[in-house]
Design a protein around this motif. Structure first.
Motif, PDB file in Angstrom:
ATOM      1  N   ASP A 118       0.822  -1.215   0.000  1.00 13.07           N
ATOM      2  CA  ASP A 118       0.000   0.000   0.000  1.00 13.07           C
ATOM      3  C   ASP A 118       0.852   1.260   0.000  1.00 13.07           C
ATOM      4  N   ASP A 119       2.152   1.111   0.221  1.00 15.66           N
ATOM      5  CA  ASP A 119       3.053   2.259   0.167  1.00 15.66           C
ATOM      6  C   ASP A 119       3.011   2.847  -1.243  1.00 15.66           C
ATOM      7  N   PRO A 120       2.844   4.162  -1.388  1.00 19.55           N
ATOM      8  CA  PRO A 120       2.749   4.758  -2.729  1.00 19.55           C
ATOM      9  C   PRO A 120       3.908   4.398  -3.644  1.00 19.55           C
ATOM     10  N   LYS A 121       5.100   4.283  -3.081  1.00 13.90           N
ATOM     11  CA  LYS A 121       6.260   3.935  -3.902  1.00 13.90           C
ATOM     12  C   LYS A 121       6.099   2.565  -4.527  1.00 13.90           C
ATOM     13  N   ASN A 122       5.518   1.618  -3.789  1.00 13.10           N
ATOM     14  CA  ASN A 122       5.325   0.261  -4.298  1.00 13.10           C
ATOM     15  C   ASN A 122       4.055   0.127  -5.117  1.00 13.10           C
ATOM     16  N   SER A 123       3.015   0.846  -4.743  1.00 16.85           N
ATOM     17  CA  SER A 123       1.739   0.717  -5.454  1.00 16.85           C
ATOM     18  C   SER A 123       1.825   1.256  -6.874  1.00 16.85           C
ATOM     19  N   ARG A 124       2.812   2.108  -7.160  1.00 13.30           N
ATOM     20  CA  ARG A 124       2.995   2.582  -8.530  1.00 13.30           C
ATOM     21  C   ARG A 124       3.566   1.481  -9.435  1.00 13.30           C
ATOM     22  N   THR A 125       4.272   0.542  -8.819  1.00 20.61           N
ATOM     23  CA  THR A 125       4.896  -0.552  -9.582  1.00 20.61           C
ATOM     24  C   THR A 125       4.049  -1.809  -9.570  1.00 20.61           C
ATOM     25  N   TRP A 126       3.489  -2.130  -8.401  1.00 21.78           N
ATOM     26  CA  TRP A 126       2.776  -3.395  -8.217  1.00 21.78           C
ATOM     27  C   TRP A 126       1.274  -3.198  -8.302  1.00 21.78           C
ATOM     28  N   ARG A 127       0.630  -4.016  -9.095  1.00 18.40           N
ATOM     29  CA  ARG A 127      -0.811  -3.979  -9.293  1.00 18.40           C
ATOM     30  C   ARG A 127      -1.442  -5.143  -8.539  1.00 18.40           C
ATOM     31  N   GLN A 128      -2.382  -4.866  -7.655  1.00 18.38           N
ATOM     32  CA  GLN A 128      -3.034  -5.940  -6.907  1.00 18.38           C
ATOM     33  C   GLN A 128      -4.036  -6.664  -7.788  1.00 18.38           C
ATOM     34  N   VAL A 129      -3.921  -7.998  -7.803  1.00 17.57           N
ATOM     35  CA  VAL A 129      -4.830  -8.842  -8.579  1.00 17.57           C
ATOM     36  C   VAL A 129      -5.933  -9.380  -7.687  1.00 17.57           C
ATOM     37  N   ASN A 130      -5.544  -9.847  -6.512  1.00 16.03           N
ATOM     38  CA  ASN A 130      -6.487 -10.335  -5.511  1.00 16.03           C
ATOM     39  C   ASN A 130      -5.774 -10.274  -4.161  1.00 16.03           C
ATOM     40  N   GLU A 131      -6.323 -10.894  -3.139  1.00 16.46           N
ATOM     41  CA  GLU A 131      -5.757 -10.771  -1.798  1.00 16.46           C
ATOM     42  C   GLU A 131      -4.353 -11.360  -1.681  1.00 16.46           C
ATOM     43  N   SER A 132      -4.008 -12.285  -2.562  1.00 14.13           N
ATOM     44  CA  SER A 132      -2.730 -12.979  -2.407  1.00 14.13           C
ATOM     45  C   SER A 132      -1.743 -12.781  -3.554  1.00 14.13           C
ATOM     46  N   VAL A 133      -2.141 -12.043  -4.604  1.00  9.71           N
ATOM     47  CA  VAL A 133      -1.288 -11.929  -5.792  1.00  9.71           C
ATOM     48  C   VAL A 133      -1.177 -10.475  -6.246  1.00  9.71           C
ATOM     49  N   TYR A 134       0.049 -10.077  -6.566  1.00  7.91           N
ATOM     50  CA  TYR A 134       0.347  -8.768  -7.148  1.00  7.91           C
ATOM     51  C   TYR A 134       1.223  -8.987  -8.374  1.00  7.91           C
ATOM     52  N   VAL A 135       1.084  -8.112  -9.367  1.00  8.08           N
ATOM     53  CA  VAL A 135       1.939  -8.199 -10.549  1.00  8.08           C
ATOM     54  C   VAL A 135       2.578  -6.843 -10.821  1.00  8.08           C
ATOM     55  N   ALA A 136       3.789  -6.906 -11.370  1.00  5.73           N
ATOM     56  CA  ALA A 136       4.485  -5.717 -11.864  1.00  5.73           C
ATOM     57  C   ALA A 136       4.723  -5.969 -13.346  1.00  5.73           C
ATOM     58  N   PRO A 137       3.783  -5.561 -14.196  1.00  4.91           N
ATOM     59  CA  PRO A 137       3.846  -5.935 -15.613  1.00  4.91           C
ATOM     60  C   PRO A 137       5.085  -5.438 -16.335  1.00  4.91           C
ATOM     61  N   GLU A 138       5.545  -4.231 -16.029  1.00  2.00           N
ATOM     62  CA  GLU A 138       6.680  -3.677 -16.766  1.00  2.00           C
ATOM     63  C   GLU A 138       7.649  -2.958 -15.829  1.00  2.00           C
ATOM     64  N   PRO A 139       8.300  -3.676 -14.889  1.00  2.00           N
ATOM     65  CA  PRO A 139       9.294  -3.019 -14.041  1.00  2.00           C
ATOM     66  C   PRO A 139      10.532  -2.624 -14.820  1.00  2.00           C
ATOM     67  N   GLY A 140      10.697  -3.179 -16.004  1.00  2.00           N
ATOM     68  CA  GLY A 140      11.803  -2.854 -16.888  1.00  2.00           C
ATOM     69  C   GLY A 140      11.366  -3.164 -18.303  1.00  2.00           C
ATOM     70  N   PRO A 141      12.175  -2.847 -19.286  1.00  2.00           N
ATOM     71  CA  PRO A 141      11.767  -3.054 -20.682  1.00  2.00           C
ATOM     72  C   PRO A 141      11.628  -4.509 -21.087  1.00  2.00           C
ATOM     73  N   VAL A 142      12.197  -5.431 -20.325  1.00  2.00           N
ATOM     74  CA  VAL A 142      12.160  -6.842 -20.739  1.00  2.00           C
ATOM     75  C   VAL A 142      11.691  -7.765 -19.623  1.00  2.00           C
ATOM     76  N   ARG A 143      11.246  -7.216 -18.500  1.00  2.00           N
ATOM     77  CA  ARG A 143      10.933  -8.052 -17.346  1.00  2.00           C
ATOM     78  C   ARG A 143       9.464  -7.957 -16.948  1.00  2.00           C
ATOM     79  N   MET A 144       9.016  -8.979 -16.216  1.00  2.00           N
ATOM     80  CA  MET A 144       7.710  -8.983 -15.604  1.00  2.00           C
ATOM     81  C   MET A 144       7.836  -9.763 -14.304  1.00  2.00           C
ATOM     82  N   GLN A 145       7.139  -9.296 -13.256  1.00  2.00           N
ATOM     83  CA  GLN A 145       7.249  -9.926 -11.946  1.00  2.00           C
ATOM     84  C   GLN A 145       5.876 -10.209 -11.348  1.00  2.00           C
ATOM     85  N   LEU A 146       5.854 -11.178 -10.443  1.00  2.00           N
ATOM     86  CA  LEU A 146       4.623 -11.554  -9.755  1.00  2.00           C
ATOM     87  C   LEU A 146       4.955 -11.887  -8.307  1.00  2.00           C
TER      88      LEU A 146
END
Length: 210
Positions: A118-146
């Motif tokens: 919920d920290d603004p710095k993290n919420s700009r990168t991480w998108r909440q999908v549900n209670e247990s999963v978050y995704v960062a679709p484009e943290p870099g030009p070639v990466r994706m994180q979950l």
């Protein structure tokens, strides 16, 4: 505090492939990556990188990865911020002697607790999908994180929210859809093998931005 270590598991855990193997596309040497990530996903990734043969490294075995991760989780204390990174499958594609592309998937326990999302710095990168999963679709030009919460049997009660799993896929030539398919399959394979007390719900499609 956990000693910092980066484990390229191919040579450090039992059941590994024993280093890097060069194999023609379709060789049985790719079978374990296909089992971990899905045959269609691996074939699409190799085709996208443009290689005629592939060098495989890492530990494309969900049970071996889960064993290492579970052991680490059971030893975790809330003051531990640095965690081992496990290479699940790395595929270097070659066109003759020329490296044409690399696809790399890894997993580690995250230094970000769910409470920090919920920290603004993290919420700009991480998108909440549900209670247990978050995704960062484009943290870099070639990466994706979950990030996925996974309560490991035998770990402390705080581990589920304080120490979630963090998966990553990278590949310069991979499109967003294929990156997601590889990442989703990887996370699904590992979390199923982990035996999480409450399995994370990993969606089949990349969640749309809101």
């Amino acid at each position: 505090m956990t000693v910092t270590a980066v484990l390229v598991i191919g040579g450090l855990l039992a059941g590994c492939s024993g280093g890097e193997d060069r194999a023609e596309v379709g060789s049985p040497k790719l079978d374990r990556c296909k089992s971990l990530l899905g045959a269609a996903n691996v074939e699409a990734a190799v085709k996208t990188t443009g290689g005629s043969d592939v060098e495989v490294s890492g530990t494309p075995q969900a049970d071996v990865l889960a064993t290492g991760l579970a052991k680490e989780a059971k030893q975790w204390q809330e003051s531990d911020l640095l965690h081992n990174s496990y290479t699940g499958c790395r595929m270097d594609a070659f066109d003759g002697d020329q490296l044409s592309g690399t696809v790399d998937l890894s997993v580690k326990w995250s230094s970000l607790s769910l409470g920090l999302m919920d920290d603004p710095k993290n919420s700009r990168t991480w998108r909440q999908v549900n209670e247990s999963v978050y995704v960062a679709p484009e943290p870099g030009p070639v990466r994706m994180q979950l990030i996925a919460a996974c309560a490991v049997p035998g770990a402390t009660a705080a581990q589920s929210s304080g120490l979630p799993l963090q998966f990553e896929v990278s590949g310069v030539r991979l499109g967003a859809e294929l990156r997601w398919e590889l990442l989703r399959a990887f996370a699904q394979s590992v979390t199923e093998e982990m035996g999480c007390a409450t399995p994370p719900v990993i969606p089949s499609a990349l969640p749309a931005a809101t």
